[in-house]
Design a protein around this motif. Structure first.
Motif, mmCIF file in Angstrom:
data_model
loop_
_atom_site.group_PDB
_atom_site.id
_atom_site.type_symbol
_atom_site.label_atom_id
_atom_site.label_comp_id
_atom_site.label_asym_id
_atom_site.label_seq_id
_atom_site.Cartn_x
_atom_site.Cartn_y
_atom_site.Cartn_z
ATOM 1 N N VAL A 39 0.827 -1.283 -0.030
ATOM 2 C CA VAL A 39 0.221 0.109 0.038
ATOM 3 C C VAL A 39 0.987 1.349 -0.117
ATOM 4 O O VAL A 39 0.567 2.103 -0.633
ATOM 5 N N GLY A 57 0.196 2.544 -3.394
ATOM 6 C CA GLY A 57 -1.159 3.253 -3.129
ATOM 7 C C GLY A 57 -1.087 4.709 -3.610
ATOM 8 O O GLY A 57 0.032 5.136 -3.874
ATOM 9 N N LEU A 58 -2.284 5.369 -3.979
ATOM 10 C CA LEU A 58 -2.266 6.773 -4.481
ATOM 11 C C LEU A 58 -2.370 7.725 -3.225
ATOM 12 O O LEU A 58 -3.394 7.502 -2.552
ATOM 13 N N THR A 63 0.673 5.052 -9.777
ATOM 14 C CA THR A 63 0.010 4.493 -8.816
ATOM 15 C C THR A 63 -1.336 4.933 -9.047
ATOM 16 O O THR A 63 -2.284 4.534 -8.388
ATOM 17 N N SER A 105 -2.879 1.337 -7.686
ATOM 18 C CA SER A 105 -3.882 1.412 -6.671
ATOM 19 C C SER A 105 -5.303 0.659 -6.797
ATOM 20 O O SER A 105 -5.941 0.426 -5.906
ATOM 21 N N ASP A 109 -10.155 9.112 -8.601
ATOM 22 C CA ASP A 109 -8.816 9.417 -7.854
ATOM 23 C C ASP A 109 -8.549 10.953 -8.030
ATOM 24 O O ASP A 109 -8.323 11.446 -6.837
ATOM 25 N N PRO A 159 -2.500 6.711 1.950
ATOM 26 C CA PRO A 159 -2.721 6.028 0.475
ATOM 27 C C PRO A 159 -4.031 5.897 0.298
ATOM 28 O O PRO A 159 -4.775 5.198 1.445
ATOM 29 N N CYS A 160 -4.434 5.871 -0.987
ATOM 30 C CA CYS A 160 -5.836 5.485 -1.297
ATOM 31 C C CYS A 160 -5.746 4.197 -2.115
ATOM 32 O O CYS A 160 -4.932 4.277 -3.169
ATOM 33 N N ILE A 161 -6.473 2.960 -1.761
ATOM 34 C CA ILE A 161 -6.537 1.903 -2.775
ATOM 35 C C ILE A 161 -7.938 1.522 -3.077
ATOM 36 O O ILE A 161 -8.799 1.792 -2.278
#
Length: 374
Positions: free
Chosen positions: A201, A205-206, A218, A222, A267, A280-282
């Motif tokens: 992550v 991840g983003l 990413t 992600s 996103d 992080p965003c996933i």
């Protein structure tokens, strides 16, 4: 109880005779007939009946014989101006008395011409029969708020776990190969990352504060990562249940474009909601939100079922897809507010961004692709 009618000549009760146009009364002895004026008008032509009643209105002369119904003296009138036959009429009851054989001089109304029978083509008859079968099947399922369970066992299990199920899946012309392949890749990547999730992550991840990390890759990586089994299973369920119908509707290339653009825009909206965040965003839910939105707009009347539970009481409820979508958007707006004030870790902003792409895609394609209703 109806009063008896008596023959004005023989003074015996008349026999009731039912015909296709109404009731007449006949004397078994003299074969005389008592007929109501309205029945005469339905049975014989106006040219035969109108002169008779016109003479009755002019009150030509009274008859000694009583009305079969009310007993008052009837009026004797000419059946027609050119006819020597005279009948008796009661202007109170509007009964006309015919002696034996006198009705034969009246001209009956012509029978209506039968409508030409339209012979439908075989395909049309099959379509009508299929529609009737579908209607009967719909009735067998019961009303929307007290519905029978779905036929597939896995749908009942999914609903028991709180997931919506598709009751009336739109007909498909092709196998959803892209949906299956995409789900397989996401599952493979996510399960592989579960063994070292924190590192994966942080690396793939983003991060909103660093959107161009790894040269912007990413945004892609992600999409294929998930925070746990529940996160993965939930997203894949919605992708597989609704994605196959959208893929069949749009075709493979447009379907891929929808998911990719919805994920990317989701996103961007997530980044815009918290540009300085280093969390992080996933997850694939931004792209899947675009799929769900397109499904609800392309198949608004498709039935989405829920299993309502109250202790040991269960009831199936079916709602149209458009209504479920409105509820979903409402909860996403609430979730976005909770995300903004920091009490939710779910990126509802990404969902709303993906939903916006689904809306635009539906608007752009609805005029170029025939709308399919469930």
């Amino acid at each position: 109880m109806d009063a008896e009618l008596f023959c004005p000549a023989c003074r015996i009760p008349l026999t009731e005779i039912r015909t296709g146009n109404g009731i007449i009364w006949r004397c078994e002895k003299c074969d005389g007939r008592a007929v109501g004026l309205q029945l005469l008008r339905r049975t014989f032509t106006p040219e035969s009946i109108n002169p008779l009643w016109l003479h009755a209105i002019h009150n030509e002369w009274s008859s000694a014989r009583p009305c079969p119904s009310c007993g008052n003296a009837m009026i004797e009138v000419a059946l027609a101006s050119s006819s020597g036959i005279r009948v008796e009429v009661c202007r109170i009851c509007e009964f006309v008395w015919f002696d034996s054989g006198e009705t034969q001089t009246l001209q009956a109304r012509p029978l209506p011409k039968p409508k030409p029978q339209v012979v439908l083509p075989q395909k049309a008859r099959e379509a009508i029969a299929l529609a009737k079968v579908q209607q009967l099947a719909e009735q067998a399922r019961g009303p929307d708020f007290d519905s029978a369970p779905p036929d597939e066992w896995w749908k009942s299990m999914a609903a028991f776990l709180g997931m919506p199920v598709e009751f009336d899946a739109p007909a498909q012309e092709r196998r959803p190969v892209v949906t299956w392949f995409l789900a397989a890749v996401i599952i493979t990547a996510s399960v592989h990352a579960f063994f070292h999730l924190q590192e994966a992550v942080q690396l793939f991840g983003l991060i909103p504060a660093q959107p161009l990390r790894l040269h912007g890759l990413t945004f892609v990586t992600s999409f294929f990562l998930h925070a746990g089994v529940i996160h993965l299973v939930g997203n894949m369920y919605f992708l597989l249940v609704f994605g196959d119908d959208v893929e069949n509707f749009l075709g493979a290339l447009r379907y891929i474009a929808l998911i990719a653009i919805a994920a990317f825009v989701g996103d961007l909206v997530h980044i815009a909601s918290a540009p300085n965040s280093t969390i992080p965003c996933i997850g694939a839910s931004g792209g899947i939100a675009g799929v769900i939105t397109f499904y609800a707009l392309a198949f608004p009347q498709a039935k989405i079922g829920f299993l309502w539970r109250y202790f040991y009481y269960f009831r199936w409820i079916r709602l149209p897809a458009w209504f479920v979508f409105v509820l979903w958007i409402f909860f996403q707006i609430i979730g976005a507010y909770e995300q903004k004030i920091g009490i939710s870790s779910v990126s509802s902003f990404a969902h709303l961004g993906g939903a916006g792409v689904g809306l635009v895609t539906w608007f752009l394609t609805r005029k170029t692709i025939p709308l399919v209703q469930a």
